[in-house]
Design a protein around this motif. Sequence first.
Motif, PDB file in Angstrom:
ATOM      1  N   GLU A  75      -6.264  42.594  42.582  1.00  0.00           N
ATOM      2  CA  GLU A  75      -6.466  43.141  43.931  1.00  0.00           C
ATOM      3  C   GLU A  75      -6.957  42.071  44.895  1.00  0.00           C
ATOM      4  OE1 GLU A  75      -5.602  45.582  46.060  1.00  0.00           O
ATOM      5  OE2 GLU A  75      -4.504  45.976  44.241  1.00  0.00           O
ATOM      6  N   MET A  76      -7.902  41.250  44.444  1.00  0.00           N
ATOM      7  CA  MET A  76      -8.431  40.167  45.291  1.00  0.00           C
ATOM      8  C   MET A  76      -7.293  39.215  45.682  1.00  0.00           C
ATOM      9  SD  MET A  76     -10.950  37.023  44.306  1.00  0.00           S
ATOM     10  CE  MET A  76      -9.590  36.265  43.433  1.00  0.00           C
ATOM     11  N   TRP A  77      -6.491  38.799  44.699  1.00  0.00           N
ATOM     12  CA  TRP A  77      -5.402  37.864  44.973  1.00  0.00           C
ATOM     13  C   TRP A  77      -4.350  38.508  45.861  1.00  0.00           C
ATOM     14  CZ3 TRP A  77      -6.415  33.107  44.759  1.00  0.00           C
ATOM     15  CH2 TRP A  77      -7.216  32.567  43.752  1.00  0.00           C
ATOM     16  N   ARG A  78      -4.080  39.790  45.630  1.00  0.00           N
ATOM     17  CA  ARG A  78      -3.082  40.494  46.442  1.00  0.00           C
ATOM     18  C   ARG A  78      -3.478  40.443  47.920  1.00  0.00           C
ATOM     19  NH1 ARG A  78      -2.029  45.002  43.365  1.00  0.00           N
ATOM     20  NH2 ARG A  78      -0.185  44.012  42.519  1.00  0.00           N
ATOM     21  N   ARG A  79      -4.768  40.672  48.194  1.00  0.00           N
ATOM     22  CA  ARG A  79      -5.258  40.618  49.578  1.00  0.00           C
ATOM     23  C   ARG A  79      -5.108  39.211  50.162  1.00  0.00           C
ATOM     24  NH1 ARG A  79      -9.325  43.894  47.631  1.00  0.00           N
ATOM     25  NH2 ARG A  79     -10.779  42.165  47.488  1.00  0.00           N
ATOM     26  N   LYS A  80      -5.473  38.197  49.371  1.00  0.00           N
ATOM     27  CA  LYS A  80      -5.380  36.811  49.861  1.00  0.00           C
ATOM     28  C   LYS A  80      -3.930  36.417  50.142  1.00  0.00           C
ATOM     29  CE  LYS A  80      -9.571  35.031  47.752  1.00  0.00           C
ATOM     30  NZ  LYS A  80     -10.193  33.733  47.580  1.00  0.00           N
ATOM     31  N   ILE A  81      -3.035  36.843  49.260  1.00  0.00           N
ATOM     32  CA  ILE A  81      -1.607  36.548  49.443  1.00  0.00           C
ATOM     33  C   ILE A  81      -1.098  37.235  50.708  1.00  0.00           C
ATOM     34  CG2 ILE A  81       0.701  36.944  48.471  1.00  0.00           C
ATOM     35  CD1 ILE A  81      -0.699  36.606  45.658  1.00  0.00           C
ATOM     36  N   LEU A  82      -1.495  38.492  50.893  1.00  0.00           N
ATOM     37  CA  LEU A  82      -1.081  39.242  52.078  1.00  0.00           C
ATOM     38  C   LEU A  82      -1.578  38.566  53.355  1.00  0.00           C
ATOM     39  CD1 LEU A  82       0.338  41.714  53.272  1.00  0.00           C
ATOM     40  CD2 LEU A  82      -1.821  42.950  53.029  1.00  0.00           C
ATOM     41  N   GLU A  83      -2.818  38.077  53.340  1.00  0.00           N
ATOM     42  CA  GLU A  83      -3.362  37.378  54.513  1.00  0.00           C
ATOM     43  C   GLU A  83      -2.521  36.153  54.864  1.00  0.00           C
ATOM     44  OE1 GLU A  83      -7.482  36.377  53.852  1.00  0.00           O
ATOM     45  OE2 GLU A  83      -8.021  38.493  53.586  1.00  0.00           O
ATOM     46  N   LEU A  84      -2.147  35.367  53.849  1.00  0.00           N
ATOM     47  CA  LEU A  84      -1.331  34.178  54.116  1.00  0.00           C
ATOM     48  C   LEU A  84       0.049  34.575  54.620  1.00  0.00           C
ATOM     49  CD1 LEU A  84      -2.091  31.597  51.278  1.00  0.00           C
ATOM     50  CD2 LEU A  84      -2.968  31.671  53.609  1.00  0.00           C
ATOM     51  N   ARG A  85       0.606  35.647  54.057  1.00  0.00           N
ATOM     52  CA  ARG A  85       1.929  36.104  54.475  1.00  0.00           C
ATOM     53  C   ARG A  85       1.899  36.537  55.951  1.00  0.00           C
ATOM     54  NH1 ARG A  85       6.241  36.960  51.339  1.00  0.00           N
ATOM     55  NH2 ARG A  85       5.149  37.190  49.370  1.00  0.00           N
ATOM     56  N   GLU A  86       0.852  37.284  56.323  1.00  0.00           N
ATOM     57  CA  GLU A  86       0.719  37.733  57.713  1.00  0.00           C
ATOM     58  C   GLU A  86       0.514  36.548  58.651  1.00  0.00           C
ATOM     59  OE1 GLU A  86      -2.413  40.617  57.370  1.00  0.00           O
ATOM     60  OE2 GLU A  86      -1.015  42.233  56.880  1.00  0.00           O
ATOM     61  N   GLU A  87      -0.262  35.571  58.199  1.00  0.00           N
ATOM     62  CA  GLU A  87      -0.491  34.369  59.009  1.00  0.00           C
ATOM     63  C   GLU A  87       0.818  33.617  59.245  1.00  0.00           C
ATOM     64  OE1 GLU A  87      -3.095  30.287  58.716  1.00  0.00           O
ATOM     65  OE2 GLU A  87      -3.769  32.028  57.578  1.00  0.00           O
ATOM     66  N   ALA A  88       1.626  33.492  58.198  1.00  0.00           N
ATOM     67  CA  ALA A  88       2.916  32.800  58.329  1.00  0.00           C
ATOM     68  C   ALA A  88       3.814  33.520  59.324  1.00  0.00           C
ATOM     69  CB  ALA A  88       3.602  32.700  56.964  1.00  0.00           C
ATOM     70  N   LEU A  89       3.854  34.844  59.244  1.00  0.00           N
ATOM     71  CA  LEU A  89       4.669  35.622  60.182  1.00  0.00           C
ATOM     72  C   LEU A  89       4.178  35.445  61.614  1.00  0.00           C
ATOM     73  CD1 LEU A  89       5.188  38.924  58.161  1.00  0.00           C
ATOM     74  CD2 LEU A  89       6.963  37.294  58.855  1.00  0.00           C
ATOM     75  N   SER A  90       2.877  35.455  61.788  1.00  0.00           N
ATOM     76  CA  SER A  90       2.286  35.282  63.107  1.00  0.00           C
ATOM     77  C   SER A  90       2.637  33.921  63.697  1.00  0.00           C
ATOM     78  CB  SER A  90       0.764  35.449  63.012  1.00  0.00           C
ATOM     79  OG  SER A  90       0.156  35.059  64.217  1.00  0.00           O
ATOM     80  N   VAL A  91       2.533  32.867  62.890  1.00  0.00           N
ATOM     81  CA  VAL A  91       2.847  31.523  63.362  1.00  0.00           C
ATOM     82  C   VAL A  91       4.323  31.440  63.738  1.00  0.00           C
ATOM     83  CG1 VAL A  91       3.107  29.105  62.629  1.00  0.00           C
ATOM     84  CG2 VAL A  91       0.981  30.323  62.158  1.00  0.00           C
ATOM     85  N   GLN A  92       5.185  32.028  62.908  1.00  0.00           N
ATOM     86  CA  GLN A  92       6.621  31.983  63.223  1.00  0.00           C
ATOM     87  C   GLN A  92       6.921  32.722  64.512  1.00  0.00           C
ATOM     88  OE1 GLN A  92       8.841  32.892  59.449  1.00  0.00           O
ATOM     89  NE2 GLN A  92      10.023  31.140  60.177  1.00  0.00           N
ATOM     90  N   ARG A  93       6.273  33.859  64.709  1.00  0.00           N
ATOM     91  CA  ARG A  93       6.475  34.611  65.968  1.00  0.00           C
ATOM     92  C   ARG A  93       6.029  33.775  67.164  1.00  0.00           C
ATOM     93  NH1 ARG A  93       5.150  39.390  62.992  1.00  0.00           N
ATOM     94  NH2 ARG A  93       2.955  39.060  63.454  1.00  0.00           N
ATOM     95  N   GLN A  94       4.882  33.118  67.019  1.00  0.00           N
ATOM     96  CA  GLN A  94       4.380  32.294  68.139  1.00  0.00           C
ATOM     97  C   GLN A  94       5.299  31.131  68.430  1.00  0.00           C
ATOM     98  OE1 GLN A  94       0.040  31.414  68.086  1.00  0.00           O
ATOM     99  NE2 GLN A  94       0.035  32.749  66.298  1.00  0.00           N
ATOM    100  N   SER A  95       5.958  30.603  67.409  1.00  0.00           N
ATOM    101  CA  SER A  95       6.836  29.446  67.625  1.00  0.00           C
ATOM    102  C   SER A  95       8.110  29.853  68.356  1.00  0.00           C
ATOM    103  CB  SER A  95       7.184  28.767  66.294  1.00  0.00           C
ATOM    104  OG  SER A  95       8.140  29.534  65.578  1.00  0.00           O
ATOM    105  N   ASP A  96       8.406  31.152  68.353  1.00  0.00           N
ATOM    106  CA  ASP A  96       9.623  31.635  69.027  1.00  0.00           C
ATOM    107  C   ASP A  96       9.440  31.713  70.538  1.00  0.00           C
ATOM    108  OD1 ASP A  96      10.915  31.809  66.603  1.00  0.00           O
ATOM    109  OD2 ASP A  96      10.490  33.938  66.330  1.00  0.00           O
ATOM    110  N   TYR A  97       8.195  31.594  71.001  1.00  0.00           N
ATOM    111  CA  TYR A  97       7.949  31.735  72.447  1.00  0.00           C
ATOM    112  C   TYR A  97       7.758  30.392  73.107  1.00  0.00           C
ATOM    113  CZ  TYR A  97       7.445  36.618  71.299  1.00  0.00           C
ATOM    114  OH  TYR A  97       7.690  37.889  70.842  1.00  0.00           O
TER     115      TYR A  97
END
Length: 97
Positions: A75-97
């Motif tokens: 569960e701990m690792w799942r949360r950490k992985i999800l945080e990194l995944r969300e961060e990657a998506l956020s960075v990619q979205r920001q790079s599109d602007y």
Amino acid sequence: IDINFNNTADTNEMTSVVELFPKSRKLAYDLRQQLSQVQNNIISASVLNITADELKRQLDILEQLLHRETPAQREMWRRKILELREEALSVQRQSDY
């Protein structure tokens, strides 16, 4: 005894979440740095996308390795992985602007 040492990041018997997670966190850090470079026209967004794709691949591998962890650790690792995944998506979205 035949021992096959494999240097790729593929899931093999020697790879664990604990070993691979720091590499993923480093990729997430690199991604943030690259976003700033893209925004300042220092590098092309394609460089950032390559790093983002690699990070996503690493996170997919990490998710495949979760079953090897204890339920509490999982569960701990799942949360950490999800945080990194969300961060990657956020960075990619920001790079599109």
